[in-house]
Structures are given as C-alpha cells and as structure tokens.
Enzyme design. Structure first.
Site, PDB file in Angstrom:
ATOM      1  N   GLU A  64       0.827  -1.198   0.000  1.00 60.64           N
ATOM      2  CA  GLU A  64       0.000   0.000   0.000  1.00 60.64           C
ATOM      3  C   GLU A  64       0.863   1.250   0.000  1.00 60.64           C
ATOM      4  OE1 GLU A  64      -2.900  -0.329   3.153  1.00 60.64           O
ATOM      5  OE2 GLU A  64      -3.658  -2.222   2.354  1.00 60.64           O
ATOM      6  N   CYS A  72       3.347   8.365   1.314  1.00 62.36           N
ATOM      7  CA  CYS A  72       3.838   7.437   2.329  1.00 62.36           C
ATOM      8  C   CYS A  72       4.137   6.112   1.626  1.00 62.36           C
ATOM      9  CB  CYS A  72       2.767   7.273   3.416  1.00 62.36           C
ATOM     10  SG  CYS A  72       3.230   6.135   4.721  1.00 62.36           S
ATOM     11  N   CYS A  92       6.111  -6.975   7.521  1.00 65.82           N
ATOM     12  CA  CYS A  92       7.180  -6.481   8.382  1.00 65.82           C
ATOM     13  C   CYS A  92       7.533  -7.575   9.372  1.00 65.82           C
ATOM     14  CB  CYS A  92       6.732  -5.229   9.133  1.00 65.82           C
ATOM     15  SG  CYS A  92       8.087  -4.400  10.027  1.00 65.82           S
ATOM     16  N   CYS A 117       5.945  -5.104  16.213  1.00 70.47           N
ATOM     17  CA  CYS A 117       5.546  -4.078  17.192  1.00 70.47           C
ATOM     18  C   CYS A 117       4.106  -4.356  17.636  1.00 70.47           C
ATOM     19  CB  CYS A 117       5.670  -2.678  16.599  1.00 70.47           C
ATOM     20  SG  CYS A 117       7.380  -2.267  16.185  1.00 70.47           S
ATOM     21  N   CYS A 141       0.876  -2.442  15.947  1.00 72.39           N
ATOM     22  CA  CYS A 141       0.880  -2.138  14.509  1.00 72.39           C
ATOM     23  C   CYS A 141       0.236  -3.275  13.736  1.00 72.39           C
ATOM     24  CB  CYS A 141       2.310  -1.940  14.023  1.00 72.39           C
ATOM     25  SG  CYS A 141       2.397  -1.594  12.241  1.00 72.39           S
ATOM     26  N   GLY A 191       6.599  -2.002   6.440  1.00 71.69           N
ATOM     27  CA  GLY A 191       7.976  -2.477   6.474  1.00 71.69           C
ATOM     28  C   GLY A 191       8.917  -1.603   7.265  1.00 71.69           C
ATOM     29  N   CYS A 211      -1.585   5.574  10.054  1.00 76.22           N
ATOM     30  CA  CYS A 211      -0.385   4.925  10.588  1.00 76.22           C
ATOM     31  C   CYS A 211      -0.739   3.593  11.227  1.00 76.22           C
ATOM     32  CB  CYS A 211       0.267   5.781  11.670  1.00 76.22           C
ATOM     33  SG  CYS A 211       0.643   7.441  11.162  1.00 76.22           S
TER      34      CYS A 211
HETATM   35  N1  SAH Z   1       9.017   0.449  10.485  1.00 81.99           N
HETATM   36  C1  SAH Z   1       9.227   1.867  10.402  1.00 81.99           C
HETATM   37  C2  SAH Z   1       8.327   2.522   9.397  1.00 81.99           C
HETATM   38  C3  SAH Z   1       6.843   2.509   9.752  1.00 81.99           C
HETATM   39  S1  SAH Z   1       6.378   4.150  10.062  1.00 81.99           S
HETATM   40  C4  SAH Z   1       9.100   2.459  11.793  1.00 81.99           C
HETATM   41  O1  SAH Z   1       8.796   1.711  12.710  1.00 81.99           O
HETATM   42  O2  SAH Z   1       9.355   3.639  11.984  1.00 81.99           O
HETATM   43  C5  SAH Z   1       4.797   3.984  10.704  1.00 81.99           C
HETATM   44  C6  SAH Z   1       4.632   4.714  12.025  1.00 81.99           C
HETATM   45  O3  SAH Z   1       3.310   4.475  12.528  1.00 81.99           O
HETATM   46  C7  SAH Z   1       5.587   4.186  13.060  1.00 81.99           C
HETATM   47  O4  SAH Z   1       6.001   5.214  13.923  1.00 81.99           O
HETATM   48  C8  SAH Z   1       4.708   3.218  13.794  1.00 81.99           C
HETATM   49  O5  SAH Z   1       5.222   2.933  15.066  1.00 81.99           O
HETATM   50  C9  SAH Z   1       3.400   3.955  13.831  1.00 81.99           C
HETATM   51  N2  SAH Z   1       2.268   3.064  14.067  1.00 81.99           N
HETATM   52  C10 SAH Z   1       2.225   1.743  13.898  1.00 81.99           C
HETATM   53  N3  SAH Z   1       1.007   1.249  14.230  1.00 81.99           N
HETATM   54  C11 SAH Z   1       0.268   2.308  14.621  1.00 81.99           C
HETATM   55  C12 SAH Z   1      -1.081   2.445  15.048  1.00 81.99           C
HETATM   56  N4  SAH Z   1      -1.893   1.406  15.118  1.00 81.99           N
HETATM   57  N5  SAH Z   1      -1.510   3.687  15.349  1.00 81.99           N
HETATM   58  C13 SAH Z   1      -0.681   4.760  15.229  1.00 81.99           C
HETATM   59  N6  SAH Z   1       0.581   4.672  14.813  1.00 81.99           N
HETATM   60  C14 SAH Z   1       1.059   3.464  14.518  1.00 81.99           C
END
Ligand code: SAH
Length: 363
Positions: free
Chosen positions: A95, A108, A115, A119, A122, A162, A336
């Site tokens: 996406e 984006c 990934c 986390c 996520c 990713g 995000c």
């Molecule tokens: N893997 C990289 C790139 C992803 S960026 C990284 O971790 O930075 C995407 C951003 O959205 C990251 O800061 C991630 O932690 C955040 N994110 C992930 N899941 C989310 C959620 N459910 N709600 C809000 N932010 C989230």
C-alpha cells in the site's frame, strides 16, 4: 522470453543507467537521458525516447524491462487522503498513501511486503513478513503517484509497510532517485526515513545519505519499549539515542523527529512525559504524538484527547517542539499502522500463534 532475468531499469540510479548505456554501446549521457525519460517524463516506451540512438533503444527493448507495480485499487478518503493498493509481479500487494495538505503533497511509501518486527500496536506486524521490496518496487510507488498527481510529490515519508533499514540497499538507492535532479528532484530535507531503531544500519545510513530521520520511539524507558517495540531488546535506548544524536550532528537546523503513539494507560502519563523530556535532553528534537489507530483484534485504545493535550503541553513547556499528528485516512484504513497488504507470511509467526494452546474455554 526470460523476461524476469532481464535488468529492470527501475532498479537503476544515475550510475546504473550510465553503466548500462556504456555496456550497450551508447554514451553515459544517453543513460542519463534514459533516466529522465522514465522518471521525469514517465515514458516507458523506448520508441518515444527520440534522443536515444536507435541501436541503444533496440537493445533496451530486447534485453531490459521496465517493471512497474500496478495500481489495482484506489481508495479515496473523506479527508482527501488516497490509498493505492499496488500489485507486484509475483502477486504480492503493498500500500502507498497520498496525503495532501495545503501546498504540501506527501506520499507514504512501503519498503517491505509485511514487516518482521512485531511491534505490539501495529497492524502490519500482524500480517508477518514476506520479502523486501526491490529498488524498482519502491521507486515505482513514487513513479505511479507522480503520474496520478500529474507532478512529483513535495514530500516522501518512508513510513508505509515495512522497516526501511532492514532493506538498506534498495531503500538507499530508491531515496537517491527521489532526490536526484534527473528524476524526482525532491529536497533531501523532504524525504524522511522512519525507523524502529536498527542501530548499526542507522549508523551506516549516516555514511551514505542525509535524508531526514524519524524514529519510532513510543516509550521513554527500556522496560516499556521492550514490550512495544521488541527490536529494543537488541538495540536498547543506550545504543539508539546516541546513534540518533550522531545522525544529525554537524547539520545545522536538523532535528530528529520522534514518533510516539499515544496508547491509553500504557505510555501516556505525565510521568512518561517527564521521562521523555529527560531522555531527549540536549538533542535537537521534534516530537510527533500519534493518536493510536485501532485495527481488528487489538486490545489497545487511543489516549483520550485531554491526556494527549496534557502530554503535549508538558513537552512544550520543557522547550520541545511537539505536535499531535492529525489522523488522516482512518476511514479507509490508510492511517499509521493500519496498512496491510495481501501478505504471505514467511516468518511463521501465524503458525506459532496458532500452536499456542488456548487457555480457558474459548472457541
Ligand atoms: N518500520 C518503520 C516505518 C513505519 S512508520 C518504523 O517503525 O518507523 C509507521 C509509524 O506508525 C511508526 O512510527 C509506527 O510505530 C506507527 N504506528 C504503527 N502502528 C500504529 C497504530 N496502530 N496507530 C498509530 N501509529 C502506529
């Protein structure tokens, strides 16, 4: 046939194009023109590249390919955000999200199919990991977006699916193409790589690139960060924070952007804010508070607005630039942490999860 073995021209940066031109009996500047045709003008038909020698065009047609990810689905959001689902040559899906904001247009971009980092909050993590994207598949997202918008985006954030630093070479080459004068010409300060903190790769990045840095922090201490961002167990804050400080060292006006997802009752208290202020002391910083975006199956909830406000005020009072990131595209699952492709998990995470014996009387 044998098309898959041919060089995909989208994988090549300026040097690569110059090299292929020379290898095919043309001049380096023909390679540069080829780069311009593909990325600046969006032309993929060699016949239209009229300033390239005919013999060169012939060999390109016979021995190379331009393999673009294909937009199979476009989903506009009520707030102007658009999510594109792109299909890759092997049927995998990723996406890409377009976020307009006044004069600014941000894309984006995804760096992997799924990934591997797991986390806790996520949704991409839940899908597991399949494979790295190639340079062509990363820059192909920008190519497609540029054609859709009629011009290159003003900003790119490597914040899609990713972990970009886990796909180092392909990501660096693709970012070079984003900032390349002969391609998209996006300012280096407007290309941002976001990482969960793969410290050795971050130190290597400093050697080869100077794009902007965003770090997914989410917790001010190791105990909590170990839980939320498990890569912290390998690269704890004592390693991560100095690497971030070093990344911007010597660059005037540069700041590290710290992403901090606001999870109700987990990391959002005033005590957490105070610990965060201590942690970031002396580092030119900008904090982005991200209201948690829910997805099916998660137990987390977003912090209430007044708690987010109190947290932000506390940081601002300590002199840290802090904003609450606007939630964009959440009605189309493009916000995000909501990006999920159609990923075949090869990390066996789902298998492991299925093997955990269920406790209690669940179905
Ligand atoms: N893997 C990289 C790139 C992803 S960026 C990284 O971790 O930075 C995407 C951003 O959205 C990251 O800061 C991630 O932690 C955040 N994110 C992930 N899941 C989310 C959620 N459910 N709600 C809000 N932010 C989230």
């Amino acid at each position: 046939m044998g098309g898959a073995n041919r060089t995909n021209l989208l994988d090549l940066d300026r040097q690569g194009m110059e090299a292929i031109a020379v290898a095919f009996g043309a001049k380096p500047f023909h390679g540069r023109n080829l780069l311009k045709w593909i990325h600046k003008h969006g032309v993929t038909d060699f016949e239209q590249m009229t300033d390239l020698p005919k013999a060169f065009r012939q060999r390109l047609a016979e021995e190379t390919r331009i393999d673009l990810p294909e937009i199979v689905f476009e989903q506009p959001s009520l707030d102007g955000t658009t999510k594109w689902v792109l299909e890759l040559h092997d049927g995998q899906r990723i996406e890409t999200v377009y976020i307009p904001d006044g004069d600014r247009s941000t894309i984006c971009v995804s760096s992997q199919v799924g990934c591997a980092l797991d986390c806790a909050f996520c949704s991409t993590a839940q899908q597991g990991f399949n494979r790295n994207l190639t340079t062509g598949e990363i820059i192909g997202q920008v190519w497609q977006a540029t054609r859709e918008l009629g011009r290159p985006p003003t900003n790119v954030v490597m914040m899609g699916m990713g972990e970009p630093l886990a796909n180092f070479d392909a990501v660096v080459t693709a970012m070079n193409l984003m900032t390349e004068d002969l391609a998209y010409m996006i300012s280096k300060t407007r290309v941002t790589l976001s990482t969960s903190g793969i410290v050795p790769a971050l130190r290597r990045l400093k050697e080869v690139s100077d794009v902007s840095l965003a770090v997914s922090l989410h917790a001010p201490d190791n105990a909590l960060r170990d839980r939320l961002v498990p890569i912290n167990r390998k690269y704890p804050l004592e390693a991560l924070i100095p690497a971030c400080r070093d990344y911007i060292a010597g660059e005037k006006r540069r700041k590290v952007t710290w992403e901090y997802v606001m999870l109700d009752g987990v990391n959002d208290s005033i005590a957490h804010a105070k610990a965060l202020i201590r942690l970031l002391q002396g580092i030119p910083s900008k904090v982005n508070l991200i209201p948690f975006n829910p997805f099916p199956g998660t137990d987390y909830r977003t912090s209430p607005p007044d708690r987010i406000d109190a947290f932000r005020e506390r940081l601002i009072r300590a002199g840290i630039i802090t904003i609450t990131r606007k939630t964009r595209g959440d009605d189309i699952d493009a916000a995000c942490g909501q990006l999920v492709g159609r990923v075949r998990d090869r990390s066996r995470r789902q298998l492991r999860a299925a093997q955990v014996p269920s406790s209690g009387g669940g179905a």
